[in-house]
Design a protein around this motif. Structure first.
Motif, mmCIF file in Angstrom:
data_model
loop_
_atom_site.group_PDB
_atom_site.id
_atom_site.type_symbol
_atom_site.label_atom_id
_atom_site.label_comp_id
_atom_site.label_asym_id
_atom_site.label_seq_id
_atom_site.Cartn_x
_atom_site.Cartn_y
_atom_site.Cartn_z
ATOM 1 N N TRP A 434 -4.792 20.468 3.274
ATOM 2 C CA TRP A 434 -5.073 20.848 4.663
ATOM 3 C C TRP A 434 -4.878 19.682 5.635
ATOM 4 C CZ3 TRP A 434 -8.163 22.556 0.599
ATOM 5 C CH2 TRP A 434 -8.171 23.945 0.380
ATOM 6 N N LEU A 435 -4.775 18.464 5.102
ATOM 7 C CA LEU A 435 -4.726 17.280 5.954
ATOM 8 C C LEU A 435 -3.298 16.894 6.291
ATOM 9 C CD1 LEU A 435 -7.422 15.136 4.112
ATOM 10 C CD2 LEU A 435 -7.715 16.565 6.140
ATOM 11 N N GLY A 436 -3.124 16.193 7.404
ATOM 12 C CA GLY A 436 -1.817 15.694 7.793
ATOM 13 C C GLY A 436 -1.616 14.266 7.314
ATOM 14 N N MET A 437 -0.360 13.846 7.298
ATOM 15 C CA MET A 437 -0.028 12.469 6.949
ATOM 16 C C MET A 437 -0.434 11.537 8.088
ATOM 17 S SD MET A 437 3.806 11.070 6.117
ATOM 18 C CE MET A 437 4.166 9.313 6.094
ATOM 19 N N GLU A 438 -0.841 10.309 7.749
ATOM 20 C CA GLU A 438 -1.226 9.329 8.768
ATOM 21 C C GLU A 438 -0.011 8.977 9.640
ATOM 22 O OE1 GLU A 438 -2.848 4.783 8.632
ATOM 23 O OE2 GLU A 438 -3.945 6.262 7.445
ATOM 24 N N ASN A 439 -0.255 8.618 10.902
ATOM 25 C CA ASN A 439 0.854 8.323 11.810
ATOM 26 C C ASN A 439 1.615 7.066 11.380
ATOM 27 O OD1 ASN A 439 0.120 5.851 13.651
ATOM 28 N ND2 ASN A 439 -1.755 7.085 13.569
ATOM 29 N N LEU A 440 2.891 7.020 11.727
ATOM 30 C CA LEU A 440 3.779 5.970 11.248
ATOM 31 C C LEU A 440 3.377 4.580 11.739
ATOM 32 C CD1 LEU A 440 7.315 7.634 11.508
ATOM 33 C CD2 LEU A 440 5.619 7.735 9.677
ATOM 34 N N THR A 441 2.935 4.485 12.994
ATOM 35 C CA THR A 441 2.556 3.177 13.554
ATOM 36 C C THR A 441 1.432 2.548 12.741
ATOM 37 O OG1 THR A 441 3.201 3.892 15.773
ATOM 38 C CG2 THR A 441 1.744 1.979 15.611
ATOM 39 N N SER A 442 0.441 3.359 12.393
ATOM 40 C CA SER A 442 -0.682 2.858 11.604
ATOM 41 C C SER A 442 -0.224 2.415 10.220
ATOM 42 C CB SER A 442 -1.755 3.943 11.487
ATOM 43 O OG SER A 442 -2.809 3.518 10.650
ATOM 44 N N LEU A 443 0.620 3.225 9.562
ATOM 45 C CA LEU A 443 1.101 2.892 8.222
ATOM 46 C C LEU A 443 1.945 1.618 8.234
ATOM 47 C CD1 LEU A 443 2.057 6.482 7.032
ATOM 48 C CD2 LEU A 443 0.247 5.051 6.055
ATOM 49 N N GLU A 444 2.810 1.508 9.222
ATOM 50 C CA GLU A 444 3.645 0.311 9.322
ATOM 51 C C GLU A 444 2.808 -0.937 9.570
ATOM 52 O OE1 GLU A 444 6.239 1.650 12.372
ATOM 53 O OE2 GLU A 444 7.603 2.694 10.994
ATOM 54 N N GLY A 445 1.715 -0.774 10.319
ATOM 55 C CA GLY A 445 0.810 -1.899 10.552
ATOM 56 C C GLY A 445 0.124 -2.345 9.272
ATOM 57 N N LYS A 446 -0.252 -1.382 8.433
ATOM 58 C CA LYS A 446 -0.904 -1.719 7.164
ATOM 59 C C LYS A 446 0.069 -2.425 6.220
ATOM 60 C CE LYS A 446 -4.313 2.020 7.409
ATOM 61 N NZ LYS A 446 -4.806 3.298 6.866
ATOM 62 N N ILE A 447 1.301 -1.975 6.208
ATOM 63 C CA ILE A 447 2.309 -2.617 5.354
ATOM 64 C C ILE A 447 2.528 -4.057 5.803
ATOM 65 C CG2 ILE A 447 4.775 -2.612 4.787
ATOM 66 C CD1 ILE A 447 4.597 0.473 4.754
ATOM 67 N N LYS A 448 2.624 -4.260 7.103
ATOM 68 C CA LYS A 448 2.821 -5.610 7.636
ATOM 69 C C LYS A 448 1.643 -6.518 7.284
ATOM 70 C CE LYS A 448 5.391 -8.411 10.094
ATOM 71 N NZ LYS A 448 6.742 -8.797 9.623
ATOM 72 N N LYS A 449 0.458 -5.977 7.381
ATOM 73 C CA LYS A 449 -0.740 -6.754 7.051
ATOM 74 C C LYS A 449 -0.735 -7.159 5.581
ATOM 75 C CE LYS A 449 -5.786 -6.589 7.465
ATOM 76 N NZ LYS A 449 -6.938 -5.819 8.018
ATOM 77 N N LEU A 450 -0.384 -6.225 4.712
ATOM 78 C CA LEU A 450 -0.315 -6.532 3.287
ATOM 79 C C LEU A 450 0.730 -7.607 3.010
ATOM 80 C CD1 LEU A 450 -0.584 -2.893 1.879
ATOM 81 C CD2 LEU A 450 -2.251 -4.723 1.509
ATOM 82 N N GLN A 451 1.884 -7.474 3.625
ATOM 83 C CA GLN A 451 2.935 -8.480 3.430
ATOM 84 C C GLN A 451 2.474 -9.867 3.867
ATOM 85 O OE1 GLN A 451 6.016 -6.438 5.754
ATOM 86 N NE2 GLN A 451 7.256 -6.223 3.905
ATOM 87 N N ASN A 452 1.836 -9.922 5.014
ATOM 88 C CA ASN A 452 1.405 -11.218 5.558
ATOM 89 C C ASN A 452 0.382 -11.914 4.675
ATOM 90 O OD1 ASN A 452 3.093 -10.905 7.755
ATOM 91 N ND2 ASN A 452 1.498 -10.080 9.093
ATOM 92 N N HIS A 453 -0.438 -11.139 3.978
ATOM 93 C CA HIS A 453 -1.482 -11.736 3.144
ATOM 94 C C HIS A 453 -1.038 -11.961 1.695
ATOM 95 C CE1 HIS A 453 -4.072 -10.542 6.519
ATOM 96 N NE2 HIS A 453 -4.945 -11.413 6.045
ATOM 97 N N LEU A 454 -0.135 -11.112 1.185
ATOM 98 C CA LEU A 454 0.211 -11.185 -0.231
ATOM 99 C C LEU A 454 1.354 -12.155 -0.527
ATOM 100 C CD1 LEU A 454 -0.052 -7.415 -1.257
ATOM 101 C CD2 LEU A 454 -1.809 -9.190 -1.353
#
Length: 566
Positions: A434-454
């Motif tokens: 029943w739920l929608g996928m998270e918006n792209l801007t938010s997902l791209e921000g999370k990926i960038k954050k992971l890259q910057n820390h890992l």
């Protein structure tokens, strides 16, 4: 036929070892072209595709040839170098939404009308995982779908076709619609509401209102293993054997865990017999299952494989069911990487998705792998899960750094830690449908954050583009209007990422991927009966939001979804 294509296909066939024997026929056989709508190298790693190929060719009245997507060339079958239009039935095995456009291309390049209503023959059918949970986006192009597992129902389909050879297509489809597990979309009418959502779904007799998913109760009655060995795949040195099917872990994000229920396991004696056959061929054994480490006799099987000096690999593992004997066996078989899937960034979120593993399980697995010389670790994660917060991402980063530090302290200190990150796609027939996928801007921000820390910590990160995931989400949650989007993209010469440029009745990729449904909504896939009630999914959805877990299925007592009692 183009001579370059002929040479390529003849060479592929010459390099194959085919375990499906040739045969003679007393009468004209039913000729089937079985098509994998992607490259040969991918299709020949697909056990479901090979299983149906074997089943059709096991009959004295049917003949099955294989076809694939060869870019730049029209489709011909490998065995006969024959165009698809010359077959009685063209059957597609569809595992991934991103292959939908390839299906249209293959039909078009073969000179077969795209729309089912515009052709008399051949009859076009489709099955596979992507079809089972939502066939609607392909419904105008396919004469009928197989919902569920195909090993048994394919024989009923071929019997029905042979019994009615010479009859009109409409008559044959009426007969097919009366087979459990067969969905003939032309016998169903969809009514849409003012907002574009499905309002009503009607069946035209003799078609049933609900299409029951087919599933094989006795796996040992069928040989789901490599039917054709070829050096032209990623698993060229491997003989694949299905160990088990279905999963009772109740992970709430996983479509396969629900669509392939009931969990079933093959007899160990049969698996060992086929493993010895593979070893005589000089091949490594690939054990295939939803979670190989959950196989009831996995330790006993591993000990027998090691005792017989049979090298093996596995398709999937769970950190909470790994045993020392399994890890030792993998090490002796030359495994260099241990792959497990924590999935969520925090324990709170793992409870939401009902993953059932902890950080301790993962750390224990890493330590055990190091002890037995498996230095590399690969972890799978999903981002954008329901209720996920920044704190969950931060906890994920902290844990991954901890894993890297543990590797540095242990015997896998020289190993590589790889993290694979994929955006969450809400799938039909899961508690999150029943739920929608998270918006792209938010997902791209999370990926960038992971890259910057890992990256500074020496952790390798792979990820799927949220924009690709958005297309997958739109197709997996689509309705019949989605087919119009697919057709327009195909005719425009674009690829699936071009879907965002099109809309129909105000509906576009964003609409399908991100929309949320009320719990009482008519869903585009509600006419499919996979054996689990909507009430069950609602209960699991509510438990997820509350952070409550559900125990795994067991053979002794069935009190979770109760599908075993039906």
């Amino acid at each position: 036929m183009n001579w370059k294509l002929r040479l390529k296909m003849e060479k592929l066939k010459e390099q194959e070892t085919n375990f499906v024997p040739e045969k003679s026929f007393g009468s004209v056989p039913v000729n089937v072209a079985l098509v994998f709508p992607n490259a040969y190298e991918l299709g020949m790693t697909n056990l479901g595709f090979q299983a149906i190929y074997r089943e059709i060719n096991s009959r004295r009245d049917s003949l099955c040839h294989r076809a694939f997507l060869f870019k730049g060339f029209p489709p011909y079958t490998i065995e006969a170098l024959k165009p698809l239009s010359g077959y009685d039935i063209v059957g597609f095995s569809v595992s991934f939404e991103m292959d939908y456009l390839n299906l249209l291309k293959i039909l078009d390049d073969a000179g077969i009308p795209l729309f089912a209503c515009e052709r008399d023959n051949p009859i076009v059918i489709a099955g596979g995982p992507a079809i089972t949970f939502n066939p609607e986006p392909l419904s105008p192009f396919v004469d009928f779908f197989v919902i569920g597992e195909g090993e048994e129902v394919i024989h009923e389909i071929l019997d029905t076709f042979r019994e009615n050879t010479g009859r009109s297509k409409e008559y044959i489809l009426e007969k097919m619609a009366q087979i459990d597990g067969v969905y003939v979309p032309s016998f169903y009418e969809v009514k849409y509401g003012n907002k574009g959502d499905v309002e009503e779904f009607k069946a035209v007799p003799p078609a049933p209102l609900k299409i029951k998913r087919r599933w094989v109760k006795d796996l040992d009655a069928f040989s789901t293993e490599t039917a054709v060995i070829t050096p032209n795949t990623e698993f060229k040195d491997m003989f694949l054997i299905e160990l088990s099917r279905g999963c009772g872990r109740n992970c709430r994000f996983c479509m396969a865990g629900y669509c392939y229920r009931v969990p079933r396991a093959r007899k160990m004696e049969r698996i060992l017999e086929r493993a010895k056959f593979a070893a005589r061929l000089g091949k490594k054994v690939g054990l295939v299952g939803a979670a190989v480490s959950d196989y009831p006799k996995i330790d006993e099987l591993v000990k027998e494989l090691v005792r017989n000096d049979i090298k093996f690999s596995v398709s999937s593992l769970r950190a909470d069911s790994l045993s020392e004997s399994l890890i030792e066996g993998l090490s002796s078989s030359g495994h260099k990487t241990l792959t497990v899937a924590p999935e969520a960034g925090s324990q709170r979120l793992r409870n939401v998705i009902n993953k059932g593993i902890t950080e301790e399980h993962v750390l224990d697995a890493v330590k055990l792998a190091g002890i037995y010389g498996i230095k590399n670790i690969k972890l799978y994660y999903i981002i954008g899960l329901p209720t996920e917060t920044d704190e969950d991402i931060e906890e994920m980063i902290e844990f991954l750094i901890k894993v890297k530090e543990k590797m540095a302290e242990g015997k896998n200190k020289d190993g590589i830690l790889t993290v694979s990150v994929n955006p969450f796609i809400p799938k039909p027939f899961t508690p999150f449908q029943w739920l929608g996928m998270e918006n792209l801007t938010s997902l791209e921000g999370k990926i960038k954050k992971l890259q910057n820390h890992l990256k500074p910590k020496g952790i390798r990160m792979l990820y799927e583009s949220p924009r690709i995931s958005q297309v997958q989400a739109a197709l997996s949650r689509g309705d019949r209007d989605t087919a119009t989007l697919l057709y327009r993209v195909y005719r425009s010469g674009g690829n699936l990422t071009a879907l965002k440029r099109f809309e129909v009745e105000g509906k576009n990729v964003e609409y399908y991927a991100h929309r949320e449904f009320p719990l009482d909504a008519v869903l585009p896939w509600d006419h499919i009966d996979i054996g689990l009630s909507k009430e069950y999914f609602i209960r699991e959805y509510q438990k997820a939001i509350e952070g409550k877990t559900t125990r795994r299925c067991t053979e002794e007592i069935c009190r979770v979804c109760r599908i075993c009692t039906k």
